[in-house]
Design a protein around this motif. Structure first.
Motif, PDB file in Angstrom:
ATOM      1  N   LEU A 133       0.810  -1.161  -0.204  1.00 14.72           N
ATOM      2  CA  LEU A 133       0.001  -0.013   0.060  1.00 14.72           C
ATOM      3  C   LEU A 133       1.034   1.310  -0.094  1.00 14.72           C
ATOM      4  O   LEU A 133       0.503   2.350  -0.733  1.00 14.72           O
ATOM      5  N   MET A 134       1.837   1.214   0.772  1.00 21.86           N
ATOM      6  CA  MET A 134       2.794   2.434   0.887  1.00 21.86           C
ATOM      7  C   MET A 134       3.561   2.594  -0.512  1.00 21.86           C
ATOM      8  O   MET A 134       3.557   3.800  -0.962  1.00 21.86           O
ATOM      9  N   VAL A 135       4.058   1.679  -1.308  1.00 19.46           N
ATOM     10  CA  VAL A 135       4.754   1.816  -2.558  1.00 19.46           C
ATOM     11  C   VAL A 135       3.500   2.256  -3.435  1.00 19.46           C
ATOM     12  O   VAL A 135       3.909   3.100  -4.394  1.00 19.46           O
ATOM     13  N   ASN A 136       2.334   1.791  -3.485  1.00 24.08           N
ATOM     14  CA  ASN A 136       1.414   2.258  -4.419  1.00 24.08           C
ATOM     15  C   ASN A 136       0.978   3.718  -4.101  1.00 24.08           C
ATOM     16  O   ASN A 136       0.374   4.357  -5.217  1.00 24.08           O
ATOM     17  N   VAL A 137       1.337   4.348  -3.076  1.00 23.85           N
ATOM     18  CA  VAL A 137       0.583   5.801  -2.771  1.00 23.85           C
ATOM     19  C   VAL A 137       1.933   6.623  -3.070  1.00 23.85           C
ATOM     20  O   VAL A 137       1.765   7.802  -2.919  1.00 23.85           O
ATOM     21  N   MET A 138       3.138   6.154  -3.392  1.00 26.14           N
ATOM     22  CA  MET A 138       4.201   6.989  -3.703  1.00 26.14           C
ATOM     23  C   MET A 138       3.915   8.065  -4.908  1.00 26.14           C
ATOM     24  O   MET A 138       4.630   8.814  -5.025  1.00 26.14           O
ATOM     25  N   GLY A 139       3.291   7.248  -6.082  1.00 31.89           N
ATOM     26  CA  GLY A 139       2.935   8.059  -7.075  1.00 31.89           C
ATOM     27  C   GLY A 139       2.781   7.231  -8.051  1.00 31.89           C
ATOM     28  O   GLY A 139       2.410   6.030  -7.993  1.00 31.89           O
ATOM     29  N   ASP A 140       2.530   7.544  -9.397  1.00 33.78           N
ATOM     30  CA  ASP A 140       2.195   7.055 -10.477  1.00 33.78           C
ATOM     31  C   ASP A 140       3.451   6.470 -11.070  1.00 33.78           C
ATOM     32  O   ASP A 140       4.219   6.972 -11.766  1.00 33.78           O
ATOM     33  N   PRO A 141       3.366   4.917 -11.033  1.00 33.84           N
ATOM     34  CA  PRO A 141       4.463   3.955 -11.640  1.00 33.84           C
ATOM     35  C   PRO A 141       4.660   4.471 -13.123  1.00 33.84           C
ATOM     36  O   PRO A 141       5.902   4.451 -13.652  1.00 33.84           O
ATOM     37  N   VAL A 142       3.386   4.539 -13.990  1.00 34.79           N
ATOM     38  CA  VAL A 142       3.631   4.744 -15.333  1.00 34.79           C
ATOM     39  C   VAL A 142       4.359   6.154 -15.685  1.00 34.79           C
ATOM     40  O   VAL A 142       5.010   6.083 -16.620  1.00 34.79           O
ATOM     41  N   ALA A 143       3.856   7.030 -14.830  1.00 33.82           N
ATOM     42  CA  ALA A 143       4.677   8.604 -14.898  1.00 33.82           C
ATOM     43  C   ALA A 143       6.192   8.365 -14.791  1.00 33.82           C
ATOM     44  O   ALA A 143       7.184   8.948 -15.467  1.00 33.82           O
ATOM     45  N   GLY A 144       6.442   7.477 -13.641  1.00 44.07           N
ATOM     46  CA  GLY A 144       7.926   7.104 -13.492  1.00 44.07           C
ATOM     47  C   GLY A 144       8.648   6.524 -14.729  1.00 44.07           C
ATOM     48  O   GLY A 144       9.819   6.443 -14.990  1.00 44.07           O
ATOM     49  N   LEU A 145       7.879   5.637 -15.346  1.00 44.76           N
ATOM     50  CA  LEU A 145       8.360   4.638 -16.471  1.00 44.76           C
ATOM     51  C   LEU A 145       8.583   5.507 -17.588  1.00 44.76           C
ATOM     52  O   LEU A 145       9.345   5.463 -18.407  1.00 44.76           O
ATOM     53  N   CYS A 146       7.665   6.451 -18.011  1.00 42.69           N
ATOM     54  CA  CYS A 146       7.889   7.471 -19.158  1.00 42.69           C
ATOM     55  C   CYS A 146       8.975   8.567 -19.115  1.00 42.69           C
ATOM     56  O   CYS A 146       9.112   8.881 -19.873  1.00 42.69           O
ATOM     57  N   GLY A 147       9.372   8.728 -17.707  1.00 41.86           N
ATOM     58  CA  GLY A 147      10.276   9.609 -17.406  1.00 41.86           C
ATOM     59  C   GLY A 147       9.814  11.133 -17.448  1.00 41.86           C
ATOM     60  O   GLY A 147       8.977  11.286 -16.967  1.00 41.86           O
ATOM     61  N   GLU A 148      10.581  12.132 -17.890  1.00 42.86           N
ATOM     62  CA  GLU A 148      10.215  13.633 -17.990  1.00 42.86           C
ATOM     63  C   GLU A 148       9.086  13.833 -18.517  1.00 42.86           C
ATOM     64  O   GLU A 148       8.275  14.812 -18.205  1.00 42.86           O
ATOM     65  N   ARG A 149       8.863  13.246 -19.826  1.00 40.85           N
ATOM     66  CA  ARG A 149       7.842  13.350 -20.827  1.00 40.85           C
ATOM     67  C   ARG A 149       6.613  12.662 -20.564  1.00 40.85           C
ATOM     68  O   ARG A 149       6.784  11.487 -19.926  1.00 40.85           O
ATOM     69  N   GLU A 150       5.561  13.324 -20.378  1.00 42.90           N
ATOM     70  CA  GLU A 150       4.266  12.691 -20.283  1.00 42.90           C
ATOM     71  C   GLU A 150       3.856  11.706 -21.509  1.00 42.90           C
ATOM     72  O   GLU A 150       4.014  11.929 -22.508  1.00 42.90           O
ATOM     73  N   CYS A 151       3.427  10.510 -20.817  1.00 41.16           N
ATOM     74  CA  CYS A 151       3.156   9.499 -21.544  1.00 41.16           C
ATOM     75  C   CYS A 151       1.842   9.885 -22.400  1.00 41.16           C
ATOM     76  O   CYS A 151       0.748  10.565 -21.680  1.00 41.16           O
ATOM     77  N   ASP A 152       1.489   9.467 -23.629  1.00 40.78           N
ATOM     78  CA  ASP A 152       0.083   9.622 -24.414  1.00 40.78           C
ATOM     79  C   ASP A 152      -0.626   8.826 -23.636  1.00 40.78           C
ATOM     80  O   ASP A 152      -0.318   7.542 -23.197  1.00 40.78           O
ATOM     81  N   PRO A 153      -1.731   9.041 -23.526  1.00 35.61           N
ATOM     82  CA  PRO A 153      -3.134   8.197 -23.194  1.00 35.61           C
ATOM     83  C   PRO A 153      -2.824   6.642 -23.428  1.00 35.61           C
ATOM     84  O   PRO A 153      -3.304   5.795 -22.679  1.00 35.61           O
ATOM     85  N   ALA A 154      -2.737   6.550 -24.902  1.00 34.76           N
ATOM     86  CA  ALA A 154      -2.821   5.094 -25.308  1.00 34.76           C
ATOM     87  C   ALA A 154      -1.708   4.225 -24.771  1.00 34.76           C
ATOM     88  O   ALA A 154      -1.913   3.265 -24.402  1.00 34.76           O
ATOM     89  N   THR A 155      -0.602   4.851 -24.748  1.00 33.70           N
ATOM     90  CA  THR A 155       0.718   4.253 -24.132  1.00 33.70           C
ATOM     91  C   THR A 155       0.548   3.867 -22.689  1.00 33.70           C
ATOM     92  O   THR A 155       0.673   2.840 -21.946  1.00 33.70           O
TER      93      THR A 155
END
Length: 307
Positions: free
Chosen positions: A25-47
Motif C-alpha cells: 500500500l505504501m509503495v502504491n501511494v508513492m506516485g504513478d508508476p507509469v509516470a515514472g516509467l515514461c520519464g520526464e515526458r508525459e506518456c500519451d493516453p494510449a501508451t
C-alpha cells in the motif's frame, strides 16, 4: 522445542501478510508508476493505458495485492519495468549484500563484543571512559559522513583501498564498506555488552561461582559471558535485517550494486514490483532471524526451555 518452532512459524503468517500488505500500500501511494516509467515526458493516453494493462495497474489495489501474493508463493516476484524478472535482480543483488552484511556482523561480534567485555570488566577506568567517548562520537556522526570520509582518506588520498567497489564485489573490497555499515551498530553492541557485563558481574551466581573456587576464566566464559550475551544476541539478530535493508547509503557511497542499490533505483523509478519484491524477501529474512535468535536463548541460558 518442535511444537514451539511450529507455533512460531504459524505466527509468522499473519505478520508476513500484514507487513507485505503495508509495504504494498505504501509503495502504491508513492506516485504513478507509469509516470515514472515514461520519464520526464508525459506518456500519451494510449501508451499509458497499455502499460497499466500490461503491469496490472488498471486493477484495484486489493486485487493487485492478491495477484501479487499468489505469484509470490509460486516464486514469481513479477517483472521490473525494464523487462527483467525481479528474481534475476535478486540473484545479482542479494549475494553482494549478504557478503557485505556478514562483514558488518563480524565487526559487531568481534570488535563490539570484545570491547564491551574489556570495558565491562574495567568499568570506571581510563580504557572504559575512552571507549565510551569513541562510541558516542561514532553514534553521533551520520553514516554518510563516516563513509565519505573513509573513502576520501583511504581510497583517494592514501590509496589503500579502491574508492568504489568493483562489479564482482569480492570480500576483500567489502571490508571498509562493511565497517562503515556496522559502525553505529558496533558502537551500540559495545555499550550494550559493557552494561550487561558490568551488571551481571555483581550478580549472586557469579559471586557463588567464585566462592566455590572455580577458575576465573571458567566463571567469565561459562557464567558471566553467556548470561550477558542474551540482550546482545537480541540486538544483533534484529540488526541483520536492518543492515540488509539499510545499506542504501553505504552501497551508494561505494557504488555497490546490492539490495540497497536496487531499492534506491526502484523507489526512484517508482518500480512497484522491484521495491515490493525486495522488501518481501527482507521481511522473510527478519522473521527467520528472529526465530533463530529465540532458539539461541536456550543455548546461552540452560534455564530457558520452550514447550
Amino acid at each position: 522445542m518442535g511444537r514451539y518452532v511450529i507455533r512460531r512459524l504459524l505466527q509468522m503468517i499473519p505478520v508476513f501478510v500484514g507487513a507485505t500488505l503495508l509495504i504494498f500500500l505504501m509503495v502504491n501511494v508513492m506516485g504513478d508508476p507509469v509516470a515514472g516509467l515514461c520519464g520526464e515526458r508525459e506518456c500519451d493516453p494510449a501508451t499509458a493505458a497499455q502499460l497499466r494493462e500490461e503491469f496490472g495497474l488498471d486493477k484495484p489495489v486489493w486485487q493487485q495485492y492478491l495477484t501479487y501474493m499468489g505469484n509470490v508463493f509460486t516464486g514469481d516476484f513479477g517483472t521490473a519495468f525494464n523487462g527483467q524478472p525481479v528474481t534475476e535482480l535478486m540473484a545479482d543483488a542479494f549475494p553482494v549484500t549478504i557478503r557485505l552484511t556478514l562483514v558488518a556482523i563480524l565487526f559487531e561480534i568481534v570488535v563490539g563484543i570484545g570491547l564491551g567485555v574489556v570495558t565491562g570488566l574495567r568499568r570506571g577506568r581510563p580504557v572504559d571512559t575512552g571507549v565510551l567517548l569513541v562510541t558516542l562520537v561514532v553514534i553521533a556522526v551520520p553514516t554518510f559522513v563516516t563513509g565519505l570520509l573513509l573513502q576520501l582518506l583511504l581510497g583517494v588520498e592514501w590509496g589503500w583501498i579502491r574508492p568504489s567497489v568493483s562489479s564482482e564485489a569480492p570480500l576483500g573490497e567489502l571490508i571498509v564498506p562493511g565497517l562503515v555499515l556496522a559502525a553505529v551498530s558496533l558502537a551500540y553492541v559495545t555499550r550494550l555488552t559493557r552494561t550487561s557485563i558490568a551488571e551481571n558481574r555483581r550478580a549472586d551466581y557469579v559471586r557463588t561461582a567464585i566462592a566455590k573456587g572455580l577458575p576465573r576464566r571458567r566463571v567469565m566464559t561459562h557464567h558471566l559471558l553467556r548470561n550477558s550475551l542474551i540482550p546482545v544476541v537480541t540486538f544483533i539478530g534484529a540488526d541483520i535485517g536492518a543492515l540488509m535493508g539499510g545499506a542504501i547509503v553505504t552501497e551508494r557511497i561505494f557504488n555497490i550494486h546490492g539490495v540497497g542499490y536496487q531499492l534506491y533505483q526502484g523507489i526512484l523509478r517508482q518500480n512497484t514490483q522491484t521495491v515490493v519484491g525486495f522488501v518481501t524477501v527482507l521481511v522473510l529474512v527478519f522473521l527467520l532471524v528472529n526465530l533463530l535468535v529465540d532458539l539461541l536463548y536456550a543455548v546461552l541460558d540452560p534455564r530457558i526451555r520452550y514447550a
